[in-house]
Design a protein around this motif. Structure first.
Motif, PDB file in Angstrom:
ATOM      1  N   LEU A 314      -4.788  -5.141  -3.543  1.00 45.62           N
ATOM      2  CA  LEU A 314      -4.557  -6.277  -2.648  1.00 45.62           C
ATOM      3  C   LEU A 314      -3.796  -5.884  -1.393  1.00 45.62           C
ATOM      4  N   PRO A 315      -2.620  -5.250  -1.486  1.00 51.03           N
ATOM      5  CA  PRO A 315      -1.939  -4.869  -0.243  1.00 51.03           C
ATOM      6  C   PRO A 315      -2.747  -3.893   0.596  1.00 51.03           C
ATOM      7  N   VAL A 316      -3.477  -2.999  -0.064  1.00 50.53           N
ATOM      8  CA  VAL A 316      -4.309  -2.056   0.688  1.00 50.53           C
ATOM      9  C   VAL A 316      -5.436  -2.795   1.405  1.00 50.53           C
ATOM     10  N   PHE A 317      -6.034  -3.774   0.723  1.00 44.32           N
ATOM     11  CA  PHE A 317      -7.097  -4.551   1.366  1.00 44.32           C
ATOM     12  C   PHE A 317      -6.570  -5.312   2.577  1.00 44.32           C
ATOM     13  N   LEU A 318      -5.409  -5.939   2.446  1.00 42.04           N
ATOM     14  CA  LEU A 318      -4.830  -6.686   3.565  1.00 42.04           C
ATOM     15  C   LEU A 318      -4.521  -5.761   4.734  1.00 42.04           C
ATOM     16  N   ALA A 319      -3.904  -4.625   4.422  1.00 42.43           N
ATOM     17  CA  ALA A 319      -3.603  -3.660   5.480  1.00 42.43           C
ATOM     18  C   ALA A 319      -4.883  -3.148   6.125  1.00 42.43           C
ATOM     19  N   GLY A 320      -5.887  -2.864   5.285  1.00 42.02           N
ATOM     20  CA  GLY A 320      -7.156  -2.369   5.803  1.00 42.02           C
ATOM     21  C   GLY A 320      -7.833  -3.376   6.706  1.00 42.02           C
ATOM     22  N   THR A 321      -7.724  -4.668   6.376  1.00 41.34           N
ATOM     23  CA  THR A 321      -8.321  -5.707   7.215  1.00 41.34           C
ATOM     24  C   THR A 321      -7.701  -5.707   8.602  1.00 41.34           C
ATOM     25  N   VAL A 322      -6.370  -5.694   8.648  1.00 43.80           N
ATOM     26  CA  VAL A 322      -5.681  -5.719   9.945  1.00 43.80           C
ATOM     27  C   VAL A 322      -5.950  -4.432  10.725  1.00 43.80           C
ATOM     28  N   ILE A 323      -5.884  -3.299  10.033  1.00 48.21           N
ATOM     29  CA  ILE A 323      -6.138  -2.021  10.711  1.00 48.21           C
ATOM     30  C   ILE A 323      -7.560  -1.974  11.252  1.00 48.21           C
TER      31      ILE A 323
END
Length: 395
Positions: A314-323
């Motif tokens: 989940l945190p990786v997905f959120l970070a990946g979305t913004v990045i």
């Protein structure tokens, strides 16, 4: 022939983590359109893409996390945990939506590129701000490349009901789930957009079928069942996957539907999860399950970077979305070339791995805020019909 389950393995089977990590990285690359690497991702080799893989794995993960807990006397608590998780996903979606909109607005102002405000469904916000704000909060207005979490949250809200029926009557439950998928696809039943016309990009009434297939399959295996391996099924799945790889690079791929069939049956629509897409992800998954030589390629150590990335999904997905949105803006402002594309993609992937390692490090020193997880008996840790897996959903 059936797949065999080693009874004496106690370590974590990392394959679900690894597959989830590969799906997340693929989603990141696909969400930076126009790079040379986009042509190399999974979607270019068949009818389905990383979204289908993500939802199927999510269903399996829910079975792992809540399957044993969803018993008489504890169902309400398990349901509340799933709904709380759905609330976390909803909050995360709203926050990332606001961040992405602010980022595009900042780029439009400071880079003097007002045309950026016409992309990824931001323009309606400029024209009908009050209505769109309501739409964002009610999930009726979703930005482009930011529409996976709403369907996942909706599926988690429905998951207690899914678990209840799949646990007692798996076959009738899947028949009902398939009927709902078919009805939603034929009559175009889906949550509506607001204030813009249309439907959610990913219709939860359609995608619940794939989610439930993953859930039912994992529950079946955890209860001692096996996934049958039949050479004719393996041959049919391999033939379908090979044909799809050729089809998507032929003129046939542009056809909306075939033989005047409803799009959900004869087309490739993603919103309603058309049959060719559904069959493709199921064929790929079956080949992975049925061929140990393939499946074991993804059995990596628990400290492998891919395993850690999938574990912190989940945190990786959120970070990946913004990045990905940052990289998308940078690509629009400066198209660059191969080296520029390589920098955007590799830097984004490196940051996601760095986040996963950081979160794992925090967990290792006791700062994760979670209680230690007890190791379950090997018989309760089976997956893919072949080997044990982690008995809880990776956070």
């Amino acid at each position: 022939m059936t797949t065999q389950l080693p009874p004496d393995r106690a370590e974590r089977d990392t394959r679900i983590d690894v597959f989830r990590a590969l799906a997340l990285l693929t989603i990141y690359i696909d969400h930076v359109p126009g790079t040379v690497f986009e042509a190399l991702t999974y979607k270019n080799f068949g009818f389905s893409d990383a979204a289908e893989a993500f939802v199927l794995i999510s269903g399996m993960s829910v079975a792992l996390a809540y399957g044993n807990k969803f018993q008489p006397g504890s169902r309400l608590l398990a349901a509340l945990k799933m709904w709380r998780r759905a609330g976390v996903l909803y909050t995360a979606h709203i926050v990332t939506t606001i961040v992405v909109m602010a980022m595009f607005c900042a780029a439009a102002v400071f880079a003097h590129r007002p045309e950026l405000l016409k992309l990824i469904n931001i323009e309606p916000l400029m024209k009908n701000t009050p209505e769109v704000v309501v739409g964002i909060v009610t999930l009726g207005h979703q930005l482009g490349y930011n529409n996976i979490l709403p369907v996942y949250a909706a599926l988690l809200l429905m998951a207690p009901l899914f678990l209840l029926f799949v646990s007692y009557r798996p076959l009738p439950a899947l028949i009902f789930s398939g009927a709902l998928w078919l009805v939603a696809g034929i009559w175009q039943i889906a949550p509506p957009n607001y204030p813009e016309p249309g439907f959610w990009f990913l219709n939860p009434l359609s995608w619940q079928f794939l989610f439930n297939i993953g859930l039912a399959g994992m529950l079946h295996v955890r209860r001692g069942g096996t996934i049958p391996v039949n050479r004719w099924l393996v041959g049919a799945a391999a033939t379908y996957v090979a044909a799809a790889a050729v089809w998507v690079h032929s003129p046939l791929w542009g056809q909306i539907t075939w033989f005047d069939l409803p799009v959900v049956i004869g087309g490739f629509d993603k919103t309603f999860l058309s049959l060719p897409r559904l069959l493709h992800i199921l064929s790929v998954s079956y080949l992975i399950v049925a061929l140990p030589a393939v499946s074991n390629l993804f059995r990596l150590s628990q400290d492998h970077p891919l395993a850690l990335l999938g574990k912190r999904s989940l945190p990786v997905f959120l970070a990946g979305t913004v990045i990905a949105m940052v990289a998308q803006v940078m690509k629009l402002i400066n198209p660059g070339g191969f080296a520029y594309d390589a920098l955007l993609i590799s830097a984004g992937i490196a940051m996601q791995f760095a986040l996963a390692f950081y979160l794992e490090w925090l967990s290792g020193i006791g700062w994760s805020g979670k209680k230690p997880v007890r190791t379950e008996a090997p018989a309760a840790r089976q997956s893919f019909g072949m080997s044990p897996v982690v008995a809880r959903l990776s956070r």
